[in-house]
Structure formats: C-alpha cells, structure tokens
Motif scaffolding. Structure first.
Motif, PDB file in Angstrom:
ATOM      1  N   LEU A 108       0.289  -2.432  -2.702  1.00 21.63           N
ATOM      2  CA  LEU A 108       0.340  -3.294  -3.896  1.00 21.63           C
ATOM      3  C   LEU A 108      -1.008  -3.956  -4.193  1.00 21.63           C
ATOM      4  N   SER A 109      -1.909  -3.988  -3.212  1.00 19.68           N
ATOM      5  CA  SER A 109      -3.236  -4.562  -3.448  1.00 19.68           C
ATOM      6  C   SER A 109      -4.232  -3.543  -3.997  1.00 19.68           C
ATOM      7  N   PHE A 110      -3.768  -2.284  -4.143  1.00 21.11           N
ATOM      8  CA  PHE A 110      -4.588  -1.203  -4.713  1.00 21.11           C
ATOM      9  C   PHE A 110      -3.769  -0.511  -5.798  1.00 21.11           C
ATOM     10  N   PRO A 111      -3.618  -1.128  -6.963  1.00 19.46           N
ATOM     11  CA  PRO A 111      -2.734  -0.540  -7.976  1.00 19.46           C
ATOM     12  C   PRO A 111      -3.139   0.899  -8.305  1.00 19.46           C
ATOM     13  N   ASP A 112      -2.133   1.754  -8.356  1.00 18.53           N
ATOM     14  CA  ASP A 112      -2.321   3.148  -8.768  1.00 18.53           C
ATOM     15  C   ASP A 112      -3.079   4.030  -7.780  1.00 18.53           C
ATOM     16  N   LEU A 113      -3.483   3.484  -6.631  1.00 21.14           N
ATOM     17  CA  LEU A 113      -4.159   4.316  -5.643  1.00 21.14           C
ATOM     18  C   LEU A 113      -3.139   4.799  -4.618  1.00 21.14           C
ATOM     19  N   ARG A 114      -2.979   6.119  -4.532  1.00 17.14           N
ATOM     20  CA  ARG A 114      -2.063   6.688  -3.544  1.00 17.14           C
ATOM     21  C   ARG A 114      -2.778   7.834  -2.858  1.00 17.14           C
ATOM     22  N   ALA A 115      -2.644   7.889  -1.530  1.00 16.07           N
ATOM     23  CA  ALA A 115      -3.339   8.948  -0.800  1.00 16.07           C
ATOM     24  C   ALA A 115      -2.672   9.171   0.548  1.00 16.07           C
ATOM     25  N   ASP A 116      -2.951  10.351   1.121  1.00 13.71           N
ATOM     26  CA  ASP A 116      -2.396  10.696   2.429  1.00 13.71           C
ATOM     27  C   ASP A 116      -2.997   9.820   3.525  1.00 13.71           C
ATOM     28  N   VAL A 117      -2.129   9.344   4.406  1.00 15.19           N
ATOM     29  CA  VAL A 117      -2.565   8.572   5.565  1.00 15.19           C
ATOM     30  C   VAL A 117      -1.823   9.121   6.788  1.00 15.19           C
ATOM     31  N   THR A 118      -2.575   9.382   7.857  1.00 12.05           N
ATOM     32  CA  THR A 118      -1.969   9.864   9.101  1.00 12.05           C
ATOM     33  C   THR A 118      -1.751   8.681  10.038  1.00 12.05           C
ATOM     34  N   ARG A 119      -0.521   8.579  10.536  1.00 11.95           N
ATOM     35  CA  ARG A 119      -0.163   7.479  11.454  1.00 11.95           C
ATOM     36  C   ARG A 119       0.791   8.020  12.512  1.00 11.95           C
ATOM     37  N   PRO A 120       0.956   7.284  13.617  1.00 11.86           N
ATOM     38  CA  PRO A 120       1.999   7.657  14.563  1.00 11.86           C
ATOM     39  C   PRO A 120       3.354   7.770  13.851  1.00 11.86           C
ATOM     40  N   GLY A 121       4.148   8.789  14.228  1.00 12.93           N
ATOM     41  CA  GLY A 121       5.407   9.057  13.545  1.00 12.93           C
ATOM     42  C   GLY A 121       6.583   8.238  14.058  1.00 12.93           C
ATOM     43  N   THR A 122       6.401   7.593  15.210  1.00 11.06           N
ATOM     44  CA  THR A 122       7.445   6.687  15.718  1.00 11.06           C
ATOM     45  C   THR A 122       6.776   5.408  16.199  1.00 11.06           C
ATOM     46  N   LEU A 142       9.970   6.328   6.906  1.00 12.29           N
ATOM     47  CA  LEU A 142       9.327   5.355   6.016  1.00 12.29           C
ATOM     48  C   LEU A 142       9.308   3.941   6.616  1.00 12.29           C
ATOM     49  N   LEU A 143      10.350   3.592   7.365  1.00  9.41           N
ATOM     50  CA  LEU A 143      10.360   2.250   7.973  1.00  9.41           C
ATOM     51  C   LEU A 143       9.228   2.110   8.987  1.00  9.41           C
ATOM     52  N   CYS A 144       9.024   3.158   9.773  1.00  8.67           N
ATOM     53  CA  CYS A 144       7.932   3.186  10.754  1.00  8.67           C
ATOM     54  C   CYS A 144       6.580   3.029  10.044  1.00  8.67           C
ATOM     55  N   ARG A 145       6.416   3.782   8.967  1.00  5.33           N
ATOM     56  CA  ARG A 145       5.166   3.744   8.200  1.00  5.33           C
ATOM     57  C   ARG A 145       4.964   2.381   7.549  1.00  5.33           C
ATOM     58  N   ALA A 146       6.026   1.830   6.969  1.00  2.00           N
ATOM     59  CA  ALA A 146       5.901   0.541   6.274  1.00  2.00           C
ATOM     60  C   ALA A 146       5.572  -0.583   7.266  1.00  2.00           C
ATOM     61  N   ILE A 147       6.212  -0.571   8.422  1.00  2.00           N
ATOM     62  CA  ILE A 147       5.916  -1.609   9.428  1.00  2.00           C
ATOM     63  C   ILE A 147       4.446  -1.513   9.843  1.00  2.00           C
ATOM     64  N   GLN A 148       3.981  -0.287  10.102  1.00  7.59           N
ATOM     65  CA  GLN A 148       2.573  -0.129  10.516  1.00  7.59           C
ATOM     66  C   GLN A 148       1.613  -0.588   9.419  1.00  7.59           C
ATOM     67  N   HIS A 149       1.927  -0.234   8.173  1.00 10.64           N
ATOM     68  CA  HIS A 149       1.075  -0.615   7.042  1.00 10.64           C
ATOM     69  C   HIS A 149       0.981  -2.148   6.947  1.00 10.64           C
ATOM     70  N   HIS A 153      -2.152  -4.995   7.648  1.00 11.10           N
ATOM     71  CA  HIS A 153      -2.559  -6.102   6.767  1.00 11.10           C
ATOM     72  C   HIS A 153      -2.686  -7.401   7.561  1.00 11.10           C
ATOM     73  N   LEU A 154      -1.728  -7.668   8.450  1.00 10.46           N
ATOM     74  CA  LEU A 154      -1.732  -8.934   9.195  1.00 10.46           C
ATOM     75  C   LEU A 154      -2.959  -9.043  10.096  1.00 10.46           C
ATOM     76  N   MET A 155      -3.541  -7.872  10.439  1.00 15.19           N
ATOM     77  CA  MET A 155      -4.748  -7.849  11.284  1.00 15.19           C
ATOM     78  C   MET A 155      -6.016  -7.690  10.430  1.00 15.19           C
ATOM     79  N   GLY A 156      -5.877  -7.725   9.116  1.00 16.79           N
ATOM     80  CA  GLY A 156      -7.040  -7.593   8.242  1.00 16.79           C
ATOM     81  C   GLY A 156      -7.480  -6.155   8.018  1.00 16.79           C
ATOM     82  N   LYS A 157      -6.585  -5.219   8.346  1.00 18.19           N
ATOM     83  CA  LYS A 157      -6.912  -3.800   8.187  1.00 18.19           C
ATOM     84  C   LYS A 157      -6.190  -3.231   6.964  1.00 18.19           C
TER      85      LYS A 157
END
Ligand code: ZN
Length: 183
Positions: A108-122, A142-149, A153-157
């Motif tokens: 939500l802090s990057f309106p209209d920007l969508r891109a592939d991101v690789t993250r741990p799957g669990t 998606l819950l795993c991905r959303a929590i990581q995302h 943010h909480l760590m400034g990343k």
C-alpha cells in the motif's frame, strides 16, 4: 478512523519499530485505525510504519480467500483461517521454512507497483496479541507471505529490498519518480 497511508520514500518506512511494552489506549486506537485503513485501501496487511508510527504493531486479513493457504496451526492445533482473521499482532519473531516460493506482491506504500518476490514458503510466527496472549502461527501461502511482508515493515525493510537486482533495475525509473514525488 481511516488514517493517511505513508508512501515511499517517507523515512518512517525505514525506521525499525519500537517494541510494544504496554498496550496503552493509544496503541488500541492505532490498531483499530489500522484495521479501518487497511480495509478502506483493500489491502491484506498494514504495518504501523505505513501510518507514520514506528512501533511493532501490524494487521493482516486474508479472509477473502479460504483457499489461500494449505494449512494453519495455532499453538500447535489445526485451525480454520477465519478463526484468526483479522490478525492484529505486536512484537513478532519469525522462524522460516527452507522451501522458497516466488509470487507477485504489492504494497500500500507503493501504489500500483507489483512484482515477484521470493520468500520462504512456510513460517512459524511467534506473535503477541493486544490482549497479552502468545500465538504461535504455522502456515504457508498468502498468510505466510503477508506476515513476512508486514514483519519486514516493522523492521524498516521494504519489499523492493527483497526483489532480484534485475527486477529492481527494471523498476528503477518508477522508484526514482516516487522518490522525487512525480508518481
Ligand atoms: Zn507493504
């Protein structure tokens, strides 16, 4: 109350959140406002930095799609997704599974920007609720991905930090425009 969502490159997005040591009335109001703000923006997650507060508080709601995960354990027991949505948490600590997954992400802090991101799957997420309960959430999708995302943010990343160099290069122009307020 719906709050204004902070956009990249606002410096608060790069601040590490303070731990929430006491759930004050201000923290409760912030949490309620963040839920309203997330819904208003049709997002699946929001971190406090995104409304200008560098504290370790985030909200997630992926209940629009029961099928967006394959499994969910809460404190070791199988639970339906709806039973923990919306998820409001403070002071998270994450343990990651070895398998990686790539999927498209937005922020939500990057309106209209969508891109592939690789993250741990669990993920195994150690979270605290505003009521002082400890939650251990194990999940994927998606819950795993959303929590990581949101924990990022909480760590400034930010999710742009997790993109491949090639992807970041292809977005260079858009990011420059955002930094200079042209976007
Ligand atoms: Zn985000």
């Amino acid at each position: 109350m719906v709050r204004k969502i902070v956009l990249y490159p606002d410096p608060v997005l790069r601040e590490k959140g303070r731990l929430v040591t006491e759930v004050t009335p201000e923290i409760l109001t912030l949490a309620v406002d963040m839920l309203e703000t997330m819904r208003d923006a049709r997002g699946v997650g929001l971190a406090a930095q995104q409304v200008g507060e560098a504290v370790q508080l985030a909200v997630v709601d992926v209940s629009h799609d029961e099928e967006c995960i394959n499994f969910l354990k809460v404190n070791g027991e199988d639970r339906p997704l709806a039973s923990i949505m919306p998820l409001v948490f403070i002071n998270p600590v994450l343990e990651f599974g070895k398998r990686k997954e790539t999927d498209i992400e937005g922020c939500l802090s990057f309106p209209d920007l969508r891109a592939d991101v690789t993250r741990p799957g669990t993920v195994k997420a150690h979270l605290q609720t505003l009521e002082g309960k400890k939650l251990v959430i194990e999940t994927d999708g998606l819950l795993c991905r959303a929590i990581q995302h949101e924990v990022d943010h909480l760590m400034g990343k930010l999710f742009i930090d997790r993109m491949s160099t090639a992807k970041r290069m292809s977005l260079k122009r858009i990011l420059e425009d955002m930094r200079e307020g042209r976007y």
